[in-house]
Design a protein around this motif. Structure first.
Motif, PDB file in Angstrom:
ATOM      1  N   LEU A  49      28.819  46.388  33.468  1.00  0.00           N
ATOM      2  CA  LEU A  49      30.163  45.902  33.185  1.00  0.00           C
ATOM      3  C   LEU A  49      31.187  46.952  33.602  1.00  0.00           C
ATOM      4  CD1 LEU A  49      30.013  44.233  29.638  1.00  0.00           C
ATOM      5  CD2 LEU A  49      29.899  43.133  31.861  1.00  0.00           C
ATOM      6  N   SER A  50      32.333  46.490  34.062  1.00  0.00           N
ATOM      7  CA  SER A  50      33.443  47.393  34.366  1.00  0.00           C
ATOM      8  C   SER A  50      34.165  47.727  33.056  1.00  0.00           C
ATOM      9  CB  SER A  50      34.421  46.715  35.324  1.00  0.00           C
ATOM     10  OG  SER A  50      35.112  45.670  34.649  1.00  0.00           O
ATOM     11  N   GLU A  53      36.047  44.558  31.996  1.00  0.00           N
ATOM     12  CA  GLU A  53      35.132  43.530  31.466  1.00  0.00           C
ATOM     13  C   GLU A  53      34.676  43.898  30.056  1.00  0.00           C
ATOM     14  OE1 GLU A  53      33.059  41.962  35.614  1.00  0.00           O
ATOM     15  OE2 GLU A  53      32.309  43.791  34.658  1.00  0.00           O
ATOM     16  N   THR A  54      34.434  45.191  29.830  1.00  0.00           N
ATOM     17  CA  THR A  54      34.047  45.651  28.494  1.00  0.00           C
ATOM     18  C   THR A  54      35.181  45.432  27.504  1.00  0.00           C
ATOM     19  OG1 THR A  54      32.554  47.301  29.440  1.00  0.00           O
ATOM     20  CG2 THR A  54      33.282  47.659  27.161  1.00  0.00           C
ATOM     21  N   LYS A  57      35.208  41.832  26.434  1.00  0.00           N
ATOM     22  CA  LYS A  57      34.084  41.570  25.530  1.00  0.00           C
ATOM     23  C   LYS A  57      34.342  42.161  24.143  1.00  0.00           C
ATOM     24  CE  LYS A  57      30.278  44.153  25.697  1.00  0.00           C
ATOM     25  NZ  LYS A  57      30.044  44.645  24.340  1.00  0.00           N
ATOM     26  N   GLU A  67      40.098  36.072  25.100  1.00  0.00           N
ATOM     27  CA  GLU A  67      40.072  36.697  26.425  1.00  0.00           C
ATOM     28  C   GLU A  67      41.380  36.475  27.170  1.00  0.00           C
ATOM     29  OE1 GLU A  67      37.739  36.079  30.589  1.00  0.00           O
ATOM     30  OE2 GLU A  67      36.467  36.188  28.795  1.00  0.00           O
ATOM     31  N   ARG A  71      43.475  39.680  28.633  1.00  0.00           N
ATOM     32  CA  ARG A  71      43.689  39.816  30.087  1.00  0.00           C
ATOM     33  C   ARG A  71      45.072  40.367  30.426  1.00  0.00           C
ATOM     34  NH1 ARG A  71      40.070  38.631  33.557  1.00  0.00           N
ATOM     35  NH2 ARG A  71      38.275  37.379  32.985  1.00  0.00           N
TER      36      ARG A  71
END
Length: 167
Positions: A49-50, A53-54, A57, A67, A71
């Protein structure tokens, strides 16, 4: 040794009396720094995961952040540190994000890692940082960076802290 990579999210709320930040209290059964104060969201970046992305999550897992909301976070800092702790040498890289949230937003612990959240003014954050060790060790670095960027810490003190943070 292995270098750890983590993400931290400052959950910010703009109110009539200035900026505020969501502070979490870590669960008493956490292996690392139980009961310490923490950011709204923070966690280690796993393989595959980047950092962003982490963040997405961890936002859902720790604070019930949808999410679509997370973002909107923007990366504002990246720093590294080396330190000795009781569990051994820590060599970490931290990616720091800011996310402005509406006044009516309320985070909710979802995975048991956080007991509860409180909305604090930036002067209160500074007071607690300056007079206690209540914040988790790396959260203090993230919050000092925030306080410098938002002009709460200024002048010679800010220059000294910027040099120490390497920013």
């Amino acid at each position: 040794g292995v270098i750890g990579v983590g993400v931290h999210l400052n959950g910010l709320v703009r109110r009539a009396d200035g900026w505020h930040v969501w502070v979490g209290k870590r669960a008493a059964d956490k292996k690392l720094d139980p009961g310490k104060l923490d950011n709204l969201v923070a966690g280690g970046v796993p393989a595959g995961l980047s950092p962003f992305e982490t963040l997405l999550k961890e936002g859902e897992e720790e604070a019930s952040l949808p999410e679509a909301v997370t973002r909107n976070a923007r990366q504002v800092a990246r720093f590294s540190y080396n330190m000795e702790r009781a569990e051994g040498l820590r060599r970490d890289v931290v990616y720091v994000y800011d996310l402005e949230l509406p006044e009516d937003f309320r985070p909710h612990p979802a995975d048991g890692e956080v007991e509860h959240f409180e909305l604090w003014s930036l002067p209160r954050v500074l007071e607690v940082l300056a007079t206690t060790d209540d914040f988790k060790f790396n959260v203090a670095l993230v919050l000092i960076d925030l306080l410098i960027r938002f002009g709460v810490i200024e002048g010679a003190a800010a220059a000294t802290l910027r040099a120490a943070l390497g920013s």
